[in-house]
Design a protein around this motif. Structure first.
Motif, PDB file in Angstrom:
ATOM      1  N   MET A   1       6.574   7.257  -7.369  1.00 32.97           N
ATOM      2  CA  MET A   1       5.722   8.459  -7.254  1.00 32.97           C
ATOM      3  C   MET A   1       4.442   8.116  -6.507  1.00 32.97           C
ATOM      4  SD  MET A   1       6.114   9.788 -11.175  1.00 32.97           S
ATOM      5  CE  MET A   1       4.990  11.169 -11.179  1.00 32.97           C
ATOM      6  N   LEU A   2       3.894   6.955  -6.809  1.00 28.63           N
ATOM      7  CA  LEU A   2       2.643   6.544  -6.149  1.00 28.63           C
ATOM      8  C   LEU A   2       2.889   6.271  -4.672  1.00 28.63           C
ATOM      9  CD1 LEU A   2       1.531   4.147  -9.005  1.00 28.63           C
ATOM     10  CD2 LEU A   2       0.259   6.181  -8.302  1.00 28.63           C
ATOM     11  N   LEU A   3       4.015   5.610  -4.412  1.00 29.73           N
ATOM     12  CA  LEU A   3       4.309   5.240  -3.024  1.00 29.73           C
ATOM     13  C   LEU A   3       4.645   6.454  -2.164  1.00 29.73           C
ATOM     14  CD1 LEU A   3       6.330   1.957  -3.588  1.00 29.73           C
ATOM     15  CD2 LEU A   3       4.003   2.175  -2.699  1.00 29.73           C
ATOM     16  N   SER A   4       5.052   7.541  -2.819  1.00 31.78           N
ATOM     17  CA  SER A   4       5.357   8.738  -2.030  1.00 31.78           C
ATOM     18  C   SER A   4       4.084   9.300  -1.393  1.00 31.78           C
ATOM     19  CB  SER A   4       6.041   9.794  -2.905  1.00 31.78           C
ATOM     20  OG  SER A   4       5.103  10.285  -3.830  1.00 31.78           O
ATOM     21  N   GLU A   5       2.932   8.842  -1.858  1.00 33.41           N
ATOM     22  CA  GLU A   5       1.659   9.262  -1.255  1.00 33.41           C
ATOM     23  C   GLU A   5       1.293   8.404  -0.059  1.00 33.41           C
ATOM     24  OE1 GLU A   5       0.118  11.877  -2.083  1.00 33.41           O
ATOM     25  OE2 GLU A   5       1.196  12.323  -3.949  1.00 33.41           O
ATOM     26  N   LYS A   6       2.130   7.419   0.183  1.00 25.87           N
ATOM     27  CA  LYS A   6       1.809   6.485   1.258  1.00 25.87           C
ATOM     28  C   LYS A   6       2.076   7.131   2.613  1.00 25.87           C
ATOM     29  CE  LYS A   6       2.841   1.625   2.195  1.00 25.87           C
ATOM     30  NZ  LYS A   6       2.981   1.788   3.600  1.00 25.87           N
ATOM     31  N   PRO A   7       1.108   7.062   3.508  1.00 26.17           N
ATOM     32  CA  PRO A   7       1.356   7.643   4.828  1.00 26.17           C
ATOM     33  C   PRO A   7       2.432   6.852   5.575  1.00 26.17           C
ATOM     34  CG  PRO A   7      -0.846   6.649   4.713  1.00 26.17           C
ATOM     35  CD  PRO A   7      -0.194   6.427   3.393  1.00 26.17           C
ATOM     36  N   ALA A   8       3.019   7.473   6.578  1.00 28.75           N
ATOM     37  CA  ALA A   8       4.047   6.799   7.367  1.00 28.75           C
ATOM     38  C   ALA A   8       3.451   5.548   8.002  1.00 28.75           C
ATOM     39  CB  ALA A   8       4.540   7.744   8.452  1.00 28.75           C
ATOM     40  N   PRO A   9       4.297   4.528   8.264  1.00 31.02           N
ATOM     41  CA  PRO A   9       3.758   3.295   8.847  1.00 31.02           C
ATOM     42  C   PRO A   9       2.942   3.587  10.098  1.00 31.02           C
ATOM     43  CG  PRO A   9       6.090   3.039   8.330  1.00 31.02           C
ATOM     44  CD  PRO A   9       5.749   4.466   8.070  1.00 31.02           C
ATOM     45  N   GLY A  10       1.816   2.955  10.195  1.00 28.66           N
ATOM     46  CA  GLY A  10       0.970   3.136  11.381  1.00 28.66           C
ATOM     47  C   GLY A  10      -0.002   4.291  11.254  1.00 28.66           C
TER      48      GLY A  10
ATOM     49  N   ILE B   1     -10.651  -7.352  -1.638  1.00 29.39           N
ATOM     50  CA  ILE B   1      -9.983  -6.070  -1.409  1.00 29.39           C
ATOM     51  C   ILE B   1      -9.548  -6.005   0.045  1.00 29.39           C
ATOM     52  CG2 ILE B   1     -10.275  -3.550  -1.478  1.00 29.39           C
ATOM     53  CD1 ILE B   1     -10.695  -4.636  -4.221  1.00 29.39           C
ATOM     54  N   GLU B   2      -8.285  -5.736   0.241  1.00 25.15           N
ATOM     55  CA  GLU B   2      -7.793  -5.682   1.622  1.00 25.15           C
ATOM     56  C   GLU B   2      -7.657  -4.233   2.078  1.00 25.15           C
ATOM     57  OE1 GLU B   2      -4.418  -8.401   2.319  1.00 25.15           O
ATOM     58  OE2 GLU B   2      -4.916  -9.123   0.316  1.00 25.15           O
ATOM     59  N   ASP B   3      -7.629  -4.087   3.395  1.00 29.88           N
ATOM     60  CA  ASP B   3      -7.507  -2.738   3.944  1.00 29.88           C
ATOM     61  C   ASP B   3      -6.029  -2.361   4.071  1.00 29.88           C
ATOM     62  OD1 ASP B   3      -8.209  -0.329   4.971  1.00 29.88           O
ATOM     63  OD2 ASP B   3      -8.437  -1.049   7.025  1.00 29.88           O
ATOM     64  N   VAL B   4      -5.384  -2.216   2.923  1.00 35.18           N
ATOM     65  CA  VAL B   4      -3.970  -1.814   2.887  1.00 35.18           C
ATOM     66  C   VAL B   4      -3.854  -0.648   1.901  1.00 35.18           C
ATOM     67  CG1 VAL B   4      -3.092  -4.125   3.435  1.00 35.18           C
ATOM     68  CG2 VAL B   4      -3.439  -3.488   1.038  1.00 35.18           C
ATOM     69  N   PHE B   5      -2.678  -0.083   1.816  1.00 38.08           N
ATOM     70  CA  PHE B   5      -2.471   1.031   0.887  1.00 38.08           C
ATOM     71  C   PHE B   5      -2.881   0.592  -0.526  1.00 38.08           C
ATOM     72  CE2 PHE B   5       0.186   3.604  -1.985  1.00 38.08           C
ATOM     73  CZ  PHE B   5      -0.170   4.870  -1.556  1.00 38.08           C
ATOM     74  N   THR B   6      -3.775   1.358  -1.128  1.00 33.14           N
ATOM     75  CA  THR B   6      -4.385   0.898  -2.376  1.00 33.14           C
ATOM     76  C   THR B   6      -4.212   1.899  -3.516  1.00 33.14           C
ATOM     77  OG1 THR B   6      -6.014  -0.333  -1.127  1.00 33.14           O
ATOM     78  CG2 THR B   6      -6.587   0.145  -3.406  1.00 33.14           C
ATOM     79  N   ILE B   7      -3.698   1.378  -4.622  1.00 33.52           N
ATOM     80  CA  ILE B   7      -3.549   2.194  -5.830  1.00 33.52           C
ATOM     81  C   ILE B   7      -4.630   1.747  -6.810  1.00 33.52           C
ATOM     82  CG2 ILE B   7      -2.040   2.709  -7.798  1.00 33.52           C
ATOM     83  CD1 ILE B   7       0.361   1.852  -5.916  1.00 33.52           C
ATOM     84  N   VAL B   8      -5.484   2.672  -7.207  1.00 29.11           N
ATOM     85  CA  VAL B   8      -6.502   2.346  -8.199  1.00 29.11           C
ATOM     86  C   VAL B   8      -6.013   2.864  -9.551  1.00 29.11           C
ATOM     87  CG1 VAL B   8      -8.852   2.901  -8.969  1.00 29.11           C
ATOM     88  CG2 VAL B   8      -8.447   2.248  -6.594  1.00 29.11           C
TER      89      VAL B   8
END
Ligand SMILES: Nc1nc2c(ncn2[C@@H]2O[C@H](COP(=O)(O)OP(=O)(O)OP(=O)(O)O)[C@@H](O)[C@H]2O)c(=O)[nH]1
Length: 357
Positions: A303-312, A153-160
């Motif tokens: 839709m899932l990616l819209s939950e992604k915080p801005a880069p950084g 498991i990496e520390d990146v944006f994660t969809i479960v």
């Protein structure tokens, strides 16, 4: 985090055989008999010491691991149990280091007649110490065999991805992943975990399946499963809950809805619920997709990616936020993680032949 490279942990006999073989080779280099015996002792002790140190170094440092792995190790083995096993190996390594010089000197300063006896005594003591940690070495090797197969498991944006069995969780992950997903395993479910990746606007995202875990009502879950869910949920930035109104999956929609409500209670990260198998049936008010035909799948991903915080920016503030209603308050006195003792529970690391399959 990659545990694949943890080397095999040798048995006590293997550690000793190797050490004695090396020592015999060293001994042959010395002409004088007493010097040869002394050299034998030094070389045998050194070899055992180095091997045991390399065993310890082969394991990851628990305190530096991401939370997911700390939780997982605690569930599977009990962190304290693991620490104790490594501690025992450390004790034996230190013992060899502390006694090497003294016992070699005993040989050197013994009479010619006693030199062989002193050497044998030193070897017997070494063998006894190494055999004292035989159980721990066997245990650590079983741990190693399980660790190697754990999901990376990496520390990146994660969809479960959650939902009842057969609703199409793995089909979704396969569809949106840029490469064939990896399959790993948790020792507490028989199903393989599917982990997919995708590069989205130059950033890696990861998708994780919840096999045999988030697919049953809470009352049917045991402690291990509850803890496992907590570990997995803690990696999520967003949860995709897949519903199958066609009920081809074999579960009534009411049960699926109940599980969705339950998961909503459980987590603080956003949950996006969608319907799959839209080629068979859709449901009003829910975004529909078909992981078979691909229809609607990219929109769901959007839709899932819209939950992604801005880069950084940091991960979702709800991440690491899981509330188990049964969980004890986390104060020092009463909070004792019910760590699982692998020997006593039915839970055990799989045997080598089971893994190799
Ligand atoms: N009709 C239809 N069937 C689908 C669709 N997507 C998946 N399936 C079928 O549903 C079944 C289960 O799909 P999986 O992706 O394995 O489901 P899962 O939720 O990962 O299953 P588990 O890992 O067992 O929990 C398979 O037989 C698929 O062929 C779809 O869009 N339409």
């Amino acid at each position: 985090m990659n545990f694949e490279r943890i080397p095999t942990v040798p048995t006590a006999d293997e550690v000793l055989d190797r050490a004695l073989r090396r020592a015999a080779a060293k001994m042959r280099e010395k002409k004088q008999k007493k010097r040869a015996s002394e050299e034998f002792v030094r070389a045998a002790y050194l070899s055992v010491h180095d091997k045991l140190v390399s065993v310890i170094q082969g394991f990851p440092e628990m305190d530096n691991l991401p939370r997911f792995y700390q939780d997982l190790f605690d569930i599977i083995w009990g962190t304290e149990h693991l620490r104790k096993a490594l501690g025992a190996v450390g004790w034996a390594a230190r013992w060899t280091k502390d006694h090497k010089g003294g016992l070699a000197k005993d040989v050197r300063f013994s009479s010619d007649e006693d030199a062989t006896a002193s050497r044998k005594k030193a070897v017997a003591r070494l063998a006894s110490v190494v055999h004292q940690i035989d159980d721990q070495l066997l245990y650590l090797n079983e741990v190693r065999n399980v660790m190697r197969k754990l999901p990376v498991i990496e520390d990146v944006f994660t969809i479960v991805v959650a939902g009842f069995p057969n609703v199409g969780k793995s089909s979704f992950i396969r569809r949106v992943s840029s490469a064939e997903p990896e399959i790993a395993s948790y020792p507490f479910t028989t199903k393989g975990v599917i982990i997919g990746h995708r590069i989205e606007r130059r950033e890696k995202i990861q998708l994780i399946d919840t096999p045999g875990l988030l697919d049953r009502p809470a009352e049917e879950r045991n402690t291990i499963e509850k803890q496992a869910i907590s570990a997995i949920i803690n990696t999520a930035d967003v949860i995709l809950f897949i519903l199958d109104p066609s009920t081809y999956c074999g579960f009534p929609l009411e049960d699926q809805m109940r599980l969705l409500d339950e998961i909503r209670e459980l987590v603080h990260v956003p949950i996006i619920a969608v319907v799959n198998k839209s080629d068979v049936k859709t449901l009003e008010g829910y975004k529909a997709m078909s992981t078979a035909s691909g229809e609607g799948v990219e929109e769901v991903l959007e839709m899932l990616l819209s939950e992604k915080p801005a880069p950084g920016a940091a991960h979702h503030p709800g991440r690491q936020g899981y509330s188990d209603p049964d969980e004890e308050p986390a104060d020092k006195e009463s909070y004792d993680r019910p760590s699982i003792k692998w020997r006593e529970s039915g839970l055990r690391p799989p045997r080598r032949d089971e893994i190799e399959k």
